[in-house]
Motif scaffolding. Sequence first.
Motif, PDB file in Angstrom:
ATOM      1  N   ASP A 150       0.877  -1.171   0.000  1.00  0.00           N
ATOM      2  CA  ASP A 150       0.000   0.000   0.000  1.00  0.00           C
ATOM      3  C   ASP A 150       0.911   1.215   0.000  1.00  0.00           C
ATOM      4  OD1 ASP A 150      -1.286   2.269   1.353  1.00  0.00           O
ATOM      5  OD2 ASP A 150      -2.879   0.923   2.045  1.00  0.00           O
ATOM      6  N   GLY A 181      -6.756   8.703  -1.012  1.00  0.00           N
ATOM      7  CA  GLY A 181      -7.422   9.468   0.035  1.00  0.00           C
ATOM      8  C   GLY A 181      -8.589  10.217  -0.581  1.00  0.00           C
ATOM      9  N   HIS A 197      -0.672   5.058  14.285  1.00  0.00           N
ATOM     10  CA  HIS A 197      -1.871   4.573  13.604  1.00  0.00           C
ATOM     11  C   HIS A 197      -1.737   3.083  13.246  1.00  0.00           C
ATOM     12  CE1 HIS A 197      -5.232   4.379  10.731  1.00  0.00           C
ATOM     13  NE2 HIS A 197      -4.386   3.862   9.861  1.00  0.00           N
ATOM     14  N   PHE A 198      -0.609   2.733  12.648  1.00  0.00           N
ATOM     15  CA  PHE A 198      -0.459   1.334  12.216  1.00  0.00           C
ATOM     16  C   PHE A 198      -0.210   0.396  13.389  1.00  0.00           C
ATOM     17  CE2 PHE A 198       0.057   3.537   8.173  1.00  0.00           C
ATOM     18  CZ  PHE A 198      -0.839   2.801   7.416  1.00  0.00           C
ATOM     19  N   TYR A 203       2.955  -1.351   4.332  1.00  0.00           N
ATOM     20  CA  TYR A 203       2.383  -0.007   4.226  1.00  0.00           C
ATOM     21  C   TYR A 203       3.514   1.002   4.193  1.00  0.00           C
ATOM     22  CZ  TYR A 203      -2.209  -1.756   5.740  1.00  0.00           C
ATOM     23  OH  TYR A 203      -3.407  -2.407   5.841  1.00  0.00           O
ATOM     24  N   ALA A 212      -0.933   6.620  -2.282  1.00  0.00           N
ATOM     25  CA  ALA A 212      -2.175   7.018  -1.595  1.00  0.00           C
ATOM     26  C   ALA A 212      -2.312   8.510  -1.308  1.00  0.00           C
ATOM     27  CB  ALA A 212      -2.320   6.225  -0.289  1.00  0.00           C
ATOM     28  N   PRO A 213      -2.225   9.356  -2.332  1.00  0.00           N
ATOM     29  CA  PRO A 213      -2.353  10.787  -2.071  1.00  0.00           C
ATOM     30  C   PRO A 213      -3.774  11.146  -1.649  1.00  0.00           C
ATOM     31  CG  PRO A 213      -2.414  10.377  -4.429  1.00  0.00           C
ATOM     32  CD  PRO A 213      -2.085   9.060  -3.772  1.00  0.00           C
ATOM     33  N   ASN A 214      -3.887  12.243  -0.910  1.00  0.00           N
ATOM     34  CA  ASN A 214      -5.214  12.748  -0.574  1.00  0.00           C
ATOM     35  C   ASN A 214      -5.696  13.590  -1.739  1.00  0.00           C
ATOM     36  OD1 ASN A 214      -5.224  11.544   1.935  1.00  0.00           O
ATOM     37  ND2 ASN A 214      -4.082  13.238   2.839  1.00  0.00           N
ATOM     38  N   HIS A 232       4.240  13.839  -1.399  1.00  0.00           N
ATOM     39  CA  HIS A 232       3.782  12.536  -1.885  1.00  0.00           C
ATOM     40  C   HIS A 232       4.867  11.767  -2.613  1.00  0.00           C
ATOM     41  CE1 HIS A 232      -0.361  14.343  -1.652  1.00  0.00           C
ATOM     42  NE2 HIS A 232      -0.429  13.269  -0.906  1.00  0.00           N
ATOM     43  N   GLN A 252       2.590   8.475  10.954  1.00  0.00           N
ATOM     44  CA  GLN A 252       1.487   7.512  11.033  1.00  0.00           C
ATOM     45  C   GLN A 252       1.885   6.221  11.757  1.00  0.00           C
ATOM     46  OE1 GLN A 252      -1.186   7.088   7.755  1.00  0.00           O
ATOM     47  NE2 GLN A 252      -0.535   9.006   6.812  1.00  0.00           N
ATOM     48  N   TYR A 310     -10.494   6.995  10.233  1.00  0.00           N
ATOM     49  CA  TYR A 310      -9.329   6.520   9.475  1.00  0.00           C
ATOM     50  C   TYR A 310      -9.001   5.082   9.908  1.00  0.00           C
ATOM     51  CZ  TYR A 310      -4.660   6.920   7.260  1.00  0.00           C
ATOM     52  OH  TYR A 310      -3.542   6.754   6.482  1.00  0.00           O
ATOM     53  N   THR A 324       4.182   4.854   4.537  1.00  0.00           N
ATOM     54  CA  THR A 324       3.715   6.222   4.821  1.00  0.00           C
ATOM     55  C   THR A 324       4.773   6.939   5.655  1.00  0.00           C
ATOM     56  OG1 THR A 324       2.775   6.021   7.040  1.00  0.00           O
ATOM     57  CG2 THR A 324       1.379   5.288   5.216  1.00  0.00           C
TER      58      THR A 324
HETATM   59  N1  ARG Z   1      -3.873   9.059   2.319  1.00  0.00           N
HETATM   60  C1  ARG Z   1      -2.955   8.944   3.418  1.00  0.00           C
HETATM   61  C2  ARG Z   1      -2.082  10.179   3.521  1.00  0.00           C
HETATM   62  O1  ARG Z   1      -1.794  10.804   2.524  1.00  0.00           O
HETATM   63  C3  ARG Z   1      -2.045   7.740   3.314  1.00  0.00           C
HETATM   64  C4  ARG Z   1      -2.733   6.411   3.313  1.00  0.00           C
HETATM   65  C5  ARG Z   1      -1.809   5.305   3.645  1.00  0.00           C
HETATM   66  N2  ARG Z   1      -2.435   4.018   3.602  1.00  0.00           N
HETATM   67  C6  ARG Z   1      -3.293   3.558   4.481  1.00  0.00           C
HETATM   68  N3  ARG Z   1      -3.813   2.373   4.289  1.00  0.00           N
HETATM   69  N4  ARG Z   1      -3.637   4.230   5.550  1.00  0.00           N
HETATM   70  O2  ARG Z   1      -1.634  10.499   4.612  1.00  0.00           O
END
Ligand code: ARG
Length: 457
Positions: free
Chosen positions: A10, A52, A229-230, A220, A13-15, A24, A226, A198, A222
């Motif tokens: 994974d 995202g 989070h994980f 993952y 994954a841009p927002n 990114h 984060q 999230y 990132t």
């Molecule tokens: N969209 C998130 C960001 O830009 C990253 C997502 C990473 N992947 C996930 N499964 N949470 O911070």
Amino acid sequence: QGKGKIFAIDYSAPNLAKPFGIQHLRSTAIGNSIYRIHKFLGWNCVGINYYGDYGANFGQLLAAYSLWADPEKVKVAPVAELSDLYVRFNEEMKKNSELREESRDRLVRLSAGDQEMLSLWKYFVTEGRKEAERIYQILDVEFEDYLGESHFANQLDQTINFFGNHCLVEESDGALIIRIGEEMPPCMLRTSAGTSTYHSRDLAALRYRWKRYAFDKMVYVTDVRQQLHFRQLFASLQRAGVDWVNRCVHAPFGLLSFKGEAMGTRKGNVLLLEEVLDRAIELAKNIIQEKNPDLLDKESVARQVGIGAVIFADVNNRRTRDVSFSLEEVLNFDGETGPYLQYTHARFCSIIKKSRKPLDRIGNVSRLGEQAEMRVARQLAEFPYQVDLAAAENEPSYITTYLLDLATAANKMYNELQILVPDNLELAEARVHLVDCVRSVLQTGLELIGMKAPEEM
Ligand code: ARG
């Protein structure tokens, strides 16, 4: 090592509500390299782009759009207009807290299925994806799975039930949480307003991926912010007795910044990835023009060098370290840079072209033995170990460091010894063979990082 095994990753994954900024780049470049390394080792790979496309950012963009947008202008240049709106909203939100309310309100309407919000949201997502995909084309990055966050937003009940069946769900101030021990704050599944989080979206996505792909390893990528989070995500699944969660890892990376000339032309200090790449290509073109004015196809080589330089600089650091670089630095053909490797590769390609030796004939390698040759040979033998290590630790910088060492040893040999010895055909053949091995490993290595290896530059 990967034969018959499945690797899921994974990354990127841009927002989509935000401009595609330079931040990114790291997830995209590092993730793509980890993907390529596994593929090279024979794993069946699934690249996942968890777009995202849901959450607070969209509330902000929706609010900004209804407050300030000129729909006609947006139609003409959607990406530029929408990212300006987003940036402006975030600036003004700092001064005006009512805007926060406004954006929350839009998000609630969106979650409730309000038609107007929904169709705007679809429009934003479509434009954001188009923009992201354009950038992936520039970087030569592809994914197999594009299910973004929004896809999992409506699976909240299943997720709550799953943990509820293990008696792990508790109510706390109107929200639903899972406690995961002393060292970590609890994981929130549902907010007091009844919306998904999230965490809950990621939990639904991970359970889906396990069912769909039955991966042997799942990574993952990132930034380090984060990490918690994980840890919470994996710990909640562990508490529910899920054993496959041991196959999942988070590969965090440090933050990226730029030294030297400021390139951000937009408000709010947003540095667009594409602006950086364009500037790098321009600088590469100037250098090539100076070094090799007769080169055919300068345009395309400059692209490969400029983009490659930025990718290399990003990947050529221990993942978890913060990086800061200037374009002048990363384009230095003599430094520890991507262009230095590409240049070495091109140099060895040209020796082989000059040799006109049929390459299927392996030279008599027992003729080799000079110190400079043996250094190169030992370095070549090291390649498979470094690739294994890079995969085991999800750390592409093992490969960049290795390639720099190989290039240095090979250039030293080139400076000390004549490769195409005129009066000793057998020795010349053996040396050309060694040079061809260097060329081949450099090419493979550059591809593993996500760079191109032009034959001339
Ligand atoms: N969209 C998130 C960001 O830009 C990253 C997502 C990473 N992947 C996930 N499964 N949470 O911070």
